[in-house]
Design a protein around this motif. Structure first.
Motif, PDB file in Angstrom:
ATOM      1  N   ALA A 114       6.425  -7.786  -3.953  1.00 19.68           N
ATOM      2  CA  ALA A 114       5.694  -6.846  -4.783  1.00 19.68           C
ATOM      3  C   ALA A 114       4.658  -7.427  -5.625  1.00 19.68           C
ATOM      4  O   ALA A 114       3.265  -7.265  -5.679  1.00 19.68           O
ATOM      5  N   CYS A 115       4.788  -8.670  -5.814  1.00 24.44           N
ATOM      6  CA  CYS A 115       4.047  -9.650  -6.888  1.00 24.44           C
ATOM      7  C   CYS A 115       3.181 -10.392  -5.969  1.00 24.44           C
ATOM      8  O   CYS A 115       1.729 -10.419  -6.352  1.00 24.44           O
ATOM      9  N   ILE A 116       3.250 -10.739  -4.926  1.00 18.94           N
ATOM     10  CA  ILE A 116       2.558 -11.447  -3.821  1.00 18.94           C
ATOM     11  C   ILE A 116       1.272 -10.184  -3.459  1.00 18.94           C
ATOM     12  O   ILE A 116       0.180 -10.371  -3.449  1.00 18.94           O
ATOM     13  N   TRP A 117       1.837  -8.921  -3.315  1.00 20.52           N
ATOM     14  CA  TRP A 117       0.970  -7.842  -3.003  1.00 20.52           C
ATOM     15  C   TRP A 117       0.174  -7.453  -4.048  1.00 20.52           C
ATOM     16  O   TRP A 117      -1.087  -7.180  -3.749  1.00 20.52           O
ATOM     17  N   GLY A 125       0.089  -1.786   5.700  1.00 17.66           N
ATOM     18  CA  GLY A 125      -0.254  -1.250   6.783  1.00 17.66           C
ATOM     19  C   GLY A 125       0.683   0.285   6.727  1.00 17.66           C
ATOM     20  O   GLY A 125       0.593   0.966   5.699  1.00 17.66           O
ATOM     21  N   ALA A 126       1.453   0.492   7.755  1.00 19.85           N
ATOM     22  CA  ALA A 126       2.341   1.778   8.006  1.00 19.85           C
ATOM     23  C   ALA A 126       3.491   1.857   7.340  1.00 19.85           C
ATOM     24  O   ALA A 126       4.046   0.630   6.648  1.00 19.85           O
ATOM     25  N   LEU A 127       3.730   3.067   6.684  1.00 21.63           N
ATOM     26  CA  LEU A 127       4.821   3.192   5.968  1.00 21.63           C
ATOM     27  C   LEU A 127       6.114   3.598   6.452  1.00 21.63           C
ATOM     28  O   LEU A 127       5.769   4.309   7.707  1.00 21.63           O
ATOM     29  N   PHE A 128       7.037   2.839   6.522  1.00 19.90           N
ATOM     30  CA  PHE A 128       8.490   3.218   7.033  1.00 19.90           C
ATOM     31  C   PHE A 128       8.292   3.290   8.677  1.00 19.90           C
ATOM     32  O   PHE A 128       8.761   4.348   9.312  1.00 19.90           O
ATOM     33  N   LEU A 253       3.063  -5.343   5.970  1.00 22.68           N
ATOM     34  CA  LEU A 253       2.178  -6.050   5.244  1.00 22.68           C
ATOM     35  C   LEU A 253       1.611  -7.161   6.007  1.00 22.68           C
ATOM     36  O   LEU A 253       2.276  -7.897   6.874  1.00 22.68           O
ATOM     37  N   VAL A 254       0.230  -7.337   5.826  1.00 20.87           N
ATOM     38  CA  VAL A 254      -0.300  -8.341   6.528  1.00 20.87           C
ATOM     39  C   VAL A 254      -1.097  -9.269   5.578  1.00 20.87           C
ATOM     40  O   VAL A 254      -1.555  -8.807   4.646  1.00 20.87           O
ATOM     41  N   PRO A 255      -0.724 -10.566   5.803  1.00 26.80           N
ATOM     42  CA  PRO A 255      -1.159 -11.784   4.810  1.00 26.80           C
ATOM     43  C   PRO A 255      -2.659 -11.539   4.835  1.00 26.80           C
ATOM     44  O   PRO A 255      -3.547 -11.542   5.914  1.00 26.80           O
ATOM     45  N   ALA A 256      -3.271 -11.670   3.446  1.00 24.65           N
ATOM     46  CA  ALA A 256      -4.636 -11.541   3.145  1.00 24.65           C
ATOM     47  C   ALA A 256      -5.253 -12.421   2.239  1.00 24.65           C
ATOM     48  O   ALA A 256      -6.184 -12.362   1.787  1.00 24.65           O
ATOM     49  N   GLY A 257      -4.366 -13.410   2.002  1.00 24.94           N
ATOM     50  CA  GLY A 257      -4.670 -14.451   0.768  1.00 24.94           C
ATOM     51  C   GLY A 257      -4.363 -15.706   1.321  1.00 24.94           C
ATOM     52  O   GLY A 257      -3.840 -15.848   2.257  1.00 24.94           O
ATOM     53  N   PHE A 260      -0.712 -20.532  -0.410  1.00 21.72           N
ATOM     54  CA  PHE A 260       0.255 -20.850  -1.367  1.00 21.72           C
ATOM     55  C   PHE A 260       0.550 -19.624  -1.892  1.00 21.72           C
ATOM     56  O   PHE A 260       1.728 -19.622  -2.981  1.00 21.72           O
ATOM     57  N   LEU A 261       0.022 -18.542  -1.714  1.00 22.69           N
ATOM     58  CA  LEU A 261       0.415 -17.010  -2.167  1.00 22.69           C
ATOM     59  C   LEU A 261       1.269 -16.351  -1.189  1.00 22.69           C
ATOM     60  O   LEU A 261       2.446 -15.652  -1.680  1.00 22.69           O
ATOM     61  N   THR A 262       1.082 -16.190  -0.016  1.00 26.23           N
ATOM     62  CA  THR A 262       1.734 -15.701   1.048  1.00 26.23           C
ATOM     63  C   THR A 262       2.791 -16.362   1.703  1.00 26.23           C
ATOM     64  O   THR A 262       3.678 -15.868   2.174  1.00 26.23           O
TER      65      THR A 262
END
Length: 308
Positions: A114-117, A125-128, A253-257, A260-262
């Motif tokens: 959650a903090c990375i997000w 992306g898609a939920l569940f 979740l798709v990395p977008a950063g 060092f954060l993801t």
């Protein structure tokens, strides 16, 4: 805190390896069992040795670690001749301790992600998505069992057997240092960044601090299992660099950063945010250990656990 014993003062009736030799024994048992395990796992891994899909990952988690555990259990039973209580599998409170640890692992893994997000390093992306596939849910359930086995065995070996063996030959500080360094070595690769390596060492130190405070390894076992399972199945992110091969149980979740954060290919365990959480966890348990009465909550004068 007694620096010469941990978990139980019940004596070893056999031979305990010298402190610096114990990690070598641990490594040797891992290497010896890798050969038969590798033969069994051939259909489940690719040419590079990586597991293929969820079924391959389950096979690796179960076969490799059970083989290693059998070798370690034989060593404890027939060479050191110690009981289960001396390696942290103490009587009473095991189910409760494991359950609390499991919830703690799920919560902490969720908080790190959650903090990375929140920092903008993930795009949702898609939920569940896993709920749309009964086959995926079966695989996720199988992975839950597999991660419980894998994580529990690692805690029994590193925070249980190895830490207690070195403590009896040297002291608790050396035991934590040596067992954590070996844990880091066995989880490292040339591709790892320095943040990943530091986090692996902090991971081991955090679980060591938890085990020392609680005077058993039940909570550490549960935390480790919950952490691994949710990172592997909850968000479609890697766990220790491995892809579970299942759709996300919570949100994709798709990395977008930045890496060092993801954490890059390693996943959240390679993130500086994970570093902060682990450091806070170590400080928390160090503070609780410092405040703990010197005689602890457990009776260290009584042997505990059943013979392995």
């Amino acid at each position: 805190m007694n620096l010469k014993t941990i978990y139980s003062t019940s004596p070893a009736r056999g031979w305990l390896p010298w402190g610096l030799l114990a990690p070598v024994v641990c490594l040797a048992l891992a290497l010896v069992t890798e050969i038969p395990a590798g033969l069994i796992l051939e259909p489940y891994v690719d040419p590079t040795g990586e597991p293929v899909g969820a079924q391959g990952l389950m096979a690796v988690l179960l076969v490799s670690f059970i083989a290693w555990m059998l070798a370690v259990a034989a060593w404890i039973a027939f060479v050191e001749r110690r009981n289960a209580g001396t390696i942290g599998l103490t009587r009473g409170g095991g189910a409760a301790g494991f359950s609390r640890g499991l919830v703690g692992g799920l919560v902490m893994a969720s908080a790190v992600v959650a903090c990375i997000w929140w920092a903008g390093a993930y795009e949702p992306g898609a939920l569940f998505p896993a709920l749309q596939s009964p086959g995926a849910l079966v695989a996720i359930a199988g992975l839950f069992v597999s991660f419980i086995v894998q994580a529990s065995i690692e805690e029994i070996i590193f925070r249980g057997w190895l830490t207690s063996a070195i403590t009896r030959r040297m002291n608790l500080i050396w035991a934590v240092v040596l067992s954590s360094l070996l844990f880091t070595l066995l989880h490292s690769s040339r591709e790892n960044t320095w943040i990943v390596t530091v986090n692996i060492l902090l991971f081991a130190s955090f679980l060591s601090a938890w085990s020392i405070y609680s005077n058993n390894i039940w909570g550490a076992m549960g935390w480790h299992a919950g952490w691994n399972w949710l990172l592997a199945t909850g968000f479609e992110v890697p766990v220790t660099g491995l892809d579970a091969g299942v759709p996300a149980l919570a949100v994709s979740l798709v990395p977008a950063g930045p890496g060092f954060l993801t954490g890059g290919e390693q996943g959240p365990e390679g993130s500086v945010i994970c570093t902060l959480f682990l450091v806070c966890g170590i400080i928390f348990f160090a503070w609780r250990i410092a405040r703990k009465p010197k005689d602890g909550k457990a009776d260290h004068n009584k042997p505990s656990g059943a013979q392995i």
